[in-house]
Scaffold this motif. Structure first.
Motif, short mmCIF file in Angstrom:
data_model
loop_
_atom_site.label_atom_id
_atom_site.label_comp_id
_atom_site.label_asym_id
_atom_site.label_seq_id
_atom_site.Cartn_x
_atom_site.Cartn_y
_atom_site.Cartn_z
N ILE A 60 3.99 4.91 0.39
CA ILE A 60 2.89 4.94 0.60
C ILE A 60 1.52 3.63 0.69
O ILE A 60 0.87 3.57 1.30
N ALA A 61 2.04 2.55 0.08
CA ALA A 61 1.52 1.00 -0.08
C ALA A 61 1.40 0.71 1.55
O ALA A 61 0.54 0.25 1.91
N TYR A 62 2.90 1.18 1.69
CA TYR A 62 2.71 -0.10 3.06
C TYR A 62 1.67 1.56 4.64
O TYR A 62 1.29 0.82 5.07
N GLU A 63 2.04 2.83 4.02
CA GLU A 63 1.46 3.59 5.40
C GLU A 63 -0.52 3.44 4.79
O GLU A 63 -0.95 2.95 6.14
N ALA A 64 -0.55 2.60 3.79
CA ALA A 64 -2.37 2.73 3.22
C ALA A 64 -2.86 1.84 4.03
O ALA A 64 -3.89 1.74 4.34
N VAL A 65 -2.11 0.84 4.37
CA VAL A 65 -2.30 -0.51 5.09
C VAL A 65 -1.80 -0.66 6.39
O VAL A 65 -2.32 -1.46 7.44
N GLY A 66 -1.31 0.50 7.06
CA GLY A 66 -0.72 0.02 8.80
C GLY A 66 0.37 -0.45 8.87
O GLY A 66 0.98 -1.11 9.54
N ASP A 67 1.61 -0.97 7.55
CA ASP A 67 2.27 -1.82 7.34
C ASP A 67 3.61 -0.92 7.89
O ASP A 67 3.67 0.30 7.42
N PRO A 68 4.52 -1.66 9.48
CA PRO A 68 6.07 -0.51 9.54
C PRO A 68 6.48 -1.20 7.94
O PRO A 68 6.42 -1.88 7.70
N LEU A 69 7.28 0.68 7.86
CA LEU A 69 8.42 -0.30 6.72
C LEU A 69 9.69 -0.72 7.37
O LEU A 69 9.51 -0.49 8.66
N PRO A 70 10.50 -1.63 6.25
CA PRO A 70 11.25 -2.42 6.94
C PRO A 70 11.72 -1.28 6.80
O PRO A 70 12.06 -0.59 7.04
N GLN A 71 13.70 -2.27 7.94
CA GLN A 71 14.23 -1.54 8.85
C GLN A 71 15.83 -2.24 7.48
O GLN A 71 15.27 -2.57 6.89
N PRO A 72 15.92 -0.51 7.72
CA PRO A 72 17.39 -0.71 6.45
C PRO A 72 17.86 -1.43 6.92
O PRO A 72 18.31 -1.56 8.11
#
Length: 63
Positions: free
Chosen positions: A45-57
């Motif tokens: 949720i925090a990543y999406e809120a600021v528009g950051d992409p999720l880290p690659q697994p």
């Protein structure tokens, strides 16, 4: 997730998220998993809120 003798509990971490070593814990496996799910949802949720992409697994292969 790993057991910590020092803390006498299971520590839960998300190493693919930068600057995140251990994020939560639990005295039982079930509690540690439940807490881990809650933290992971919050991280997403925090990543999406600021528009950051999720880290690659990180992918590990068992031989």
């Amino acid at each position: 997730m790993q057991w910590s003798e020092e803390d006498n509990c299971l520590l839960v971490g998300f190493p693919d998220f930068p600057r995140q070593r251990w994020r939560t814990h639990g005295d039982t496996y079930e509690l540690a998993v439940a807490n881990g799910i809650e933290v992971l949802e919050s991280l997403i949720i925090a990543y999406e809120a600021v528009g950051d992409p999720l880290p690659q697994p990180t992918v590990s292969r068992v031989r």
